[in-house]
Design an enzyme around this catalytic site. Structure first.
Site, PDB file in Angstrom:
ATOM      1  N   MET A 100       0.855  -1.119  -0.077  1.00 18.35           N
ATOM      2  CA  MET A 100      -0.062  -0.079   0.079  1.00 18.35           C
ATOM      3  C   MET A 100       0.801   1.306   0.068  1.00 18.35           C
ATOM      4  O   MET A 100       1.523   1.409   0.930  1.00 18.35           O
ATOM      5  CB  MET A 100      -1.019   0.121   1.500  1.00 18.35           C
ATOM      6  CG  MET A 100      -1.829  -1.155   1.317  1.00 18.35           C
ATOM      7  SD  MET A 100      -2.160  -1.598   3.263  1.00 18.35           S
ATOM      8  CE  MET A 100      -3.083  -0.079   3.583  1.00 18.35           C
ATOM      9  N   ILE A 158       1.407  -5.009   8.247  1.00 15.34           N
ATOM     10  CA  ILE A 158       2.931  -4.984   8.439  1.00 15.34           C
ATOM     11  C   ILE A 158       3.283  -3.311   8.240  1.00 15.34           C
ATOM     12  O   ILE A 158       2.739  -2.757   7.167  1.00 15.34           O
ATOM     13  CB  ILE A 158       3.732  -5.708   7.398  1.00 15.34           C
ATOM     14  CG1 ILE A 158       3.341  -7.153   7.346  1.00 15.34           C
ATOM     15  CG2 ILE A 158       5.368  -5.388   7.406  1.00 15.34           C
ATOM     16  CD1 ILE A 158       4.090  -7.795   6.346  1.00 15.34           C
ATOM     17  N   GLY A 188       1.562   4.330   4.440  1.00 16.11           N
ATOM     18  CA  GLY A 188       2.278   3.263   3.505  1.00 16.11           C
ATOM     19  C   GLY A 188       2.530   1.932   4.388  1.00 16.11           C
ATOM     20  O   GLY A 188       3.090   2.317   5.448  1.00 16.11           O
ATOM     21  N   SER A 189       2.261   0.887   3.789  1.00 13.41           N
ATOM     22  CA  SER A 189       2.356  -0.391   4.570  1.00 13.41           C
ATOM     23  C   SER A 189       2.226  -1.321   3.559  1.00 13.41           C
ATOM     24  O   SER A 189       2.065  -1.380   2.455  1.00 13.41           O
ATOM     25  CB  SER A 189       1.530  -0.365   5.680  1.00 13.41           C
ATOM     26  OG  SER A 189       0.247   0.141   5.429  1.00 13.41           O
ATOM     27  N   ARG A 190       1.981  -2.650   4.308  1.00 12.05           N
ATOM     28  CA  ARG A 190       1.819  -3.861   3.554  1.00 12.05           C
ATOM     29  C   ARG A 190       0.893  -4.813   4.265  1.00 12.05           C
ATOM     30  O   ARG A 190       0.803  -4.802   5.666  1.00 12.05           O
ATOM     31  CB  ARG A 190       3.166  -4.487   3.369  1.00 12.05           C
ATOM     32  CG  ARG A 190       3.356  -6.077   2.809  1.00 12.05           C
ATOM     33  CD  ARG A 190       4.635  -6.507   2.640  1.00 12.05           C
ATOM     34  NE  ARG A 190       4.817  -7.616   2.391  1.00 12.05           N
ATOM     35  CZ  ARG A 190       5.841  -8.046   1.523  1.00 12.05           C
ATOM     36  NH1 ARG A 190       6.659  -7.325   0.874  1.00 12.05           N
ATOM     37  NH2 ARG A 190       5.792  -9.682   1.104  1.00 12.05           N
TER      38      ARG A 190
END
EC number: 4.1.1.65
Length: 221
Positions: A100, A158, A188-190
């Protein structure tokens, strides 16, 4: 489109800070170029933050489909591989990962229908979320969902280089729906999803995903 509840404190703080700065500049410098420039920058940053915390209301076309696994987040597919998940499930799985960016909606949906059987949080590093080692090295939260037919799906939120706060709403015992939010990750991430072997993956590398809407896999019958 509404703004996510996780934005309330930040938006109030930003509004207070920016208003104070702008009023001070206009008081001491008057209607100068500097005053107007700072005001424009403040408004831009505030609107950018509102855009980041946007929270669209969605209804999945796969609700009540007991074999469907949907994307838990908006973003891009950055990994599809068979792995050994040794932290929680302790078995071979198919891992599907969604990165993301800061421009994506950052609400996270449950990837499937079922019951939450495990929720945990682990501290870690904050390396770039698009890198493979972020799955095991970064700060993360894990949610395990058991479907009606007994399949176990692990969804892992994450943190990334900028995303340093993971919010998880899921609690053990919750009956979850793909139309409900399981959490939120800031800036911002996953999200990794671990599927049972034999699942039919329905996405490809670099494919764009829409949380709650994109079918990423079908579970074995």
């Amino acid at each position: 489109m509404k703004v996510h509840k996780e934005s309330t404190g930040l938006l109030v703080s930003m509004a207070t800070l920016f208003t104070g700065i702008c009023l001070s500049l206009f008081y001491f410098l008057g209607a100068s170029i500097v005053s107007y420039l700072v005001m424009i920058i403040a408004i831009f940053l505030y609107l950018l933050t509102i855009n980041f915390f946007r929270c669209p209301k969605r209804h999945s076309p796969f609700a009540n489909d007991d074999r469907a696994v949907v994307a838990p987040a908006d973003g891009k597919i950055v990994a599809i591989e068979e792995v050994s998940e040794n932290e929680i499930l302790h078995e071979r799985c198919i891992q599907v990962s969604i990165f993301m960016s800061i421009f994506n909606v950052h609400a996270n949906w449950f990837p499937c229908e079922g019951k939450v059987t495990h929720v945990s949080h682990k501290n870690g590093h904050f390396i770039a979320a698009y890198l493979p080692k972020s799955s095991t090295d970064n700060e993360r939260s894990a949610i395990v969902i058991k479907t009606e037919k007994g399949a176990r799906i692990l969804a892992r939120q994450i943190a990334g280089a900028l995303a340093r706060r993971i919010v998880t709403y899921a609690e053990v015992g919750d009956i979850c729906s793909v139309d409900a939010h399981m959490g939120f990750i800031k800036f911002g991430s996953r999200v990794d999803v671990y599927l049972p072997l034999g699942s039919q993956v329905e996405v490809k590398m670099d494919q764009k995903t829409v949380g709650n809407q994109t079918l990423i896999a079908r579970l074995p019958e």
